[in-house]
Design a protein around this motif. Structure first.
Motif, short mmCIF file in Angstrom:
data_model
loop_
_atom_site.label_atom_id
_atom_site.label_comp_id
_atom_site.label_asym_id
_atom_site.label_seq_id
_atom_site.Cartn_x
_atom_site.Cartn_y
_atom_site.Cartn_z
N VAL A 166 3.83 9.20 -19.91
CA VAL A 166 2.95 8.21 -20.53
C VAL A 166 3.30 6.81 -20.00
CG1 VAL A 166 2.38 7.03 -22.70
CG2 VAL A 166 2.47 9.53 -22.63
N LEU A 167 4.61 6.51 -19.93
CA LEU A 167 5.04 5.20 -19.42
C LEU A 167 4.57 4.98 -17.99
CD1 LEU A 167 8.69 4.85 -20.80
CD2 LEU A 167 6.66 3.58 -21.51
N GLU A 168 4.74 6.02 -17.20
CA GLU A 168 4.33 5.95 -15.80
C GLU A 168 2.83 5.68 -15.70
OE1 GLU A 168 6.10 5.90 -13.06
OE2 GLU A 168 4.21 5.71 -11.96
N ALA A 169 2.04 6.39 -16.52
CA ALA A 169 0.58 6.24 -16.49
C ALA A 169 0.17 4.84 -16.98
CB ALA A 169 -0.07 7.33 -17.33
N VAL A 170 0.85 4.35 -17.99
CA VAL A 170 0.54 3.01 -18.53
C VAL A 170 0.83 1.95 -17.47
CG1 VAL A 170 1.39 1.28 -20.17
CG2 VAL A 170 0.82 3.58 -20.98
N ARG A 171 1.97 2.11 -16.79
CA ARG A 171 2.36 1.20 -15.73
C ARG A 171 1.32 1.20 -14.62
NH1 ARG A 171 7.51 3.69 -14.92
NH2 ARG A 171 8.26 2.73 -16.84
N HIS A 172 0.87 2.39 -14.29
CA HIS A 172 -0.13 2.54 -13.23
C HIS A 172 -1.44 1.85 -13.62
CE1 HIS A 172 -2.40 4.72 -10.11
NE2 HIS A 172 -3.36 4.77 -11.03
N ALA A 173 -1.82 1.96 -14.88
CA ALA A 173 -3.13 1.46 -15.31
C ALA A 173 -3.12 -0.03 -15.61
CB ALA A 173 -3.57 2.22 -16.56
N HIS A 174 -1.95 -0.59 -15.86
CA HIS A 174 -1.86 -1.99 -16.26
C HIS A 174 -2.38 -2.90 -15.15
CE1 HIS A 174 -0.65 -5.55 -18.22
NE2 HIS A 174 0.30 -5.86 -17.37
N VAL B 33 -7.84 1.81 -19.61
CA VAL B 33 -7.83 3.13 -20.25
C VAL B 33 -8.45 4.17 -19.32
CG1 VAL B 33 -8.94 4.44 -22.08
CG2 VAL B 33 -7.63 2.41 -22.65
N ASP B 34 -9.55 3.81 -18.65
CA ASP B 34 -10.16 4.74 -17.69
C ASP B 34 -9.18 5.06 -16.57
OD1 ASP B 34 -12.36 4.49 -19.20
OD2 ASP B 34 -13.52 3.26 -17.79
N SER B 35 -8.50 4.03 -16.13
CA SER B 35 -7.55 4.19 -15.04
C SER B 35 -6.39 5.09 -15.47
CB SER B 35 -7.08 2.80 -14.62
OG SER B 35 -5.91 2.87 -13.88
N LEU B 36 -5.93 4.92 -16.70
CA LEU B 36 -4.84 5.75 -17.23
C LEU B 36 -5.27 7.22 -17.29
CD1 LEU B 36 -2.69 4.83 -20.35
CD2 LEU B 36 -3.35 7.15 -19.89
N ALA C 85 0.63 -12.29 -11.33
CA ALA C 85 2.00 -12.79 -11.36
C ALA C 85 2.93 -11.77 -12.01
CB ALA C 85 2.05 -14.10 -12.14
N LEU C 86 2.36 -11.11 -13.01
CA LEU C 86 3.16 -10.11 -13.72
C LEU C 86 3.41 -8.88 -12.84
CD1 LEU C 86 4.23 -9.28 -16.62
CD2 LEU C 86 2.04 -8.16 -16.91
N ARG C 87 2.37 -8.52 -12.12
CA ARG C 87 2.47 -7.29 -11.34
C ARG C 87 3.40 -7.44 -10.14
NH1 ARG C 87 -2.24 -3.57 -10.17
NH2 ARG C 87 -0.75 -2.06 -10.92
N SER C 88 3.44 -8.67 -9.60
CA SER C 88 4.28 -8.84 -8.42
C SER C 88 5.69 -9.26 -8.82
CB SER C 88 3.66 -9.88 -7.48
OG SER C 88 3.59 -11.10 -8.19
N GLY C 89 5.97 -9.25 -10.09
CA GLY C 89 7.27 -9.67 -10.59
C GLY C 89 8.34 -8.64 -10.24
N PRO C 90 9.44 -8.71 -10.95
CA PRO C 90 10.53 -7.78 -10.65
C PRO C 90 10.08 -6.34 -10.81
CG PRO C 90 10.97 -9.10 -12.64
CD PRO C 90 9.69 -9.58 -12.07
N ARG C 91 10.70 -5.47 -10.07
CA ARG C 91 10.33 -4.05 -10.15
C ARG C 91 10.61 -3.52 -11.55
NH1 ARG C 91 10.37 -1.04 -5.31
NH2 ARG C 91 11.51 0.63 -6.31
N TRP C 92 9.73 -2.62 -12.00
CA TRP C 92 9.95 -2.04 -13.33
C TRP C 92 11.14 -1.11 -13.25
CZ3 TRP C 92 6.92 -4.94 -15.80
CH2 TRP C 92 5.62 -5.20 -15.39
N PHE C 93 11.91 -1.10 -14.28
CA PHE C 93 12.87 0.01 -14.35
C PHE C 93 12.44 0.92 -15.48
CE2 PHE C 93 15.34 -0.76 -18.18
CZ PHE C 93 15.02 -2.10 -18.47
#
Lengths: 394, 112
Positions: A327-335, A341-344, A376-384
């Motif tokens: 779910v986290l991975e999918a949310v990250r992908h869709a953000h 929601v469609d993207s998720l 700006a958020l997306r290009s920020g630090p890598r998600w852990f």
């Protein structure tokens, strides 16, 4: 799909065994030697179809058929008469009484099997069609027509009920301007029964909120009361539900929630995407269950994503369920997508075993607008991945 | 369809749940445990060692059993919960109601 059950009512021992043997290959077969015994079997277990002799001691086939017609739970069970009589009188009498088919002895076994098959198929079709219609009606009524709206926020909602899905619920109210109560939940069970329970349960939650909101604003307090009623009220016996109850105050950028054993929402924060861990006991199980409020600050560009177990339990190509990590991975992908929601949903289907969901899917994505560009958020630090942590802390 | 049952001392049984307890077989499970309740069984040890699927309908059938037993001081115990079962138990926080044991043996010993 469980096997159909067939009741054979025949006084002649050899024929009863023969029928039981042949039909037993395809169906769960029960047998009775006369009408009286047939009624006992039917009281233990309602069959999907009855094959009955006419001439029998104690209670004959006509008397059995008449007795079943009297009862609302048995009158629609397909009924086949099996008899040595070839005379037209019996045939006509049977037809008048609502007998579905009539086979004379000696009979061809293949012909009997094909008639049984056809009758069962027909009654299945009828039932499924009716269930689907009522189920769709419930599903539509269970979902709101509009979404909560507040300045500086956007929300997306996705719900695809399935005929044999469960009792997902989603609802929101705005009892005072600027304060919203949002409920996401799942009433346990499958199919029409779950949808019916969900429908009743939602009505109950709504009235509980209306009456209690004068006294308290705390989701935890409301949850505790809902749980007590669910445990104590015989009308709601055997109803269990997971529920996420959120108080959303958009001007304060705050969500305060209590979680009764429901799927834990995902929070997209300024630095990471994480599961919001705190939750308490599922509803309907423990009369003394306590619930706790947790408050989340919603930062600019942040989003809170709630969902039901249809998403969590979706089978992946690997054979595993999607789970919270997925779910986290999918949310990250869709953000960041214009339609997150469609993207998720697309992303989850891409990695699923099949390109359909196995259960009802319900998703609610509540997002605060970014002060700056979301890029700006997306290009920020890598998600852990915080999943390892979240898992350890449950 | 099939849930093997073994006696485990006074008014107690061990039920092997098998590969799945879900919307397909939850009503069978309910019927089988009801028979046991009718014969006076009050303590149920559920062996989840082989269980890959426990969905909300399956869990609901265990909840019904718990509700059914709570008036007569009975209880349901979870033994050897597999990873998928642990996930569900954690998510719903039901470990507070159903005592968890690492093995069937440990659960049986606790009965004495």
């Amino acid at each position: 799909m469980p096997r159909h059950s067939v009741l054979i009512v025949e006084d002649e021992h050899t024929l009863r065994r023969l029928l039981s043997y042949r039909l037993g290959r395809q169906y769960d077969v029960r047998t009775a030697a006369d009408g009286k015994e047939a009624i006992e079997r039917i009281n233990e277990h309602l069959p999907d179809l009855i094959i009955s002799d006419i001439l029998m001691p104690r209670m004959d086939g006509f008397a059995l058929q008449a007795a079943l017609q009297e009862r609302h739970d048995t009158r629609v069970i397909p009924f086949i008469f099996l008899t040595a009589r070839t005379d037209e009188d019996s045939r006509r009498r049977g037809q008048r009484m609502g007998v579905d088919d009539y086979i004379t002895k000696p009979f061809d076994m293949e012909q009997l099997l094909s008639r049984v098959d056809r009758l069962l198929e027909r009654s299945d079709q009828f039932r499924n069609h009716l269930d689907a219609r009522i189920g769709q009606d419930f599903s539509q009524r269970l979902m709101p027509k509009t979404m909560p709206r507040a300045a500086g926020y956007r929300s997306w909602f996705h719900n695809v009920p399935r005929d044999h899905g469960g009792g997902d619920i989603f609802d929101w109210i705005e009892p005072r301007p600027g304060t919203f109560f949002i409920t996401v939940g799942d009433v346990m069970g499958k199919g029409l029964q779950a949808k019916f329970y969900a429908f009743s349960f939602l009505g109950f939650i709504r009235s509980a909120l209306h009456t209690m909101l004068d006294a308290t604003d705390s989701p935890a307090e409301l949850m505790k009361r809902v749980n007590q009623v669910l445990v104590e009220d015989p009308l709601l016996e055997d109803t269990f539900a997971s529920l996420l109850l959120m108080r959303w105050e958009p001007e304060q950028h705050r969500v305060t929630y209590a979680n009764a054993g429901h799927c834990r929402p995902a929070l997209i924060g300024p630095k990471k995407v994480e599961i919001v861990p705190y939750s308490d006991m599922i509803l309907g199980l423990d009369p003394g269950a306590e619930y706790t409020d947790t408050t989340i600050e919603i930062q600019p560009g942040s989003a809170l994503v709630s969902y039901t177990d249809g998403l969590l339990e979706q089978p992946m190509a690997s054979g595993e369920q999607l789970g919270e990590a997925g779910v986290l991975e999918a949310v990250r992908h869709a953000h960041g997508s214009p339609q997150p929601v469609d993207s998720l949903v697309e992303h989850v289907l891409d990695i699923s075993q099949r390109r359909t969901f196995g259960d009802d899917i319900l998703l609610f994505w509540l997002q605060r607008d970014a002060d700056r560009e979301p890029a700006a958020l997306r290009s920020g630090p890598r998600w852990f991945s915080p999943f390892a942590e979240a898992q350890g802390s449950v | 369809m099939n849930f093997p049952i073994e006696q485990a001392g006074q008014n107690a049984v061990v039920i092997r749940v098998g590969a799945s307890l879900d919307f397909r077989n939850a009503s069978d499970f309910k019927a089988i445990v009801q028979q046991q309740v009718d014969t006076g069984i009050r303590r149920f040890i559920l062996d989840f060692s082989e269980t890959n699927v426990l969905d909300s309908t399956g869990l609901g059938s265990i909840f019904s059993l718990h509700r059914n037993l709570s008036s007569s001081n009975g209880h349901v115990m979870f033994a050897a919960a597999s990873r998928p079962v642990q996930v569900v138990v954690q998510l719903t926080r039901t470990y507070k109601v159903f005592r968890q044991f690492s093995s069937v043996e440990a659960a049986v010993q606790s009965l004495e």
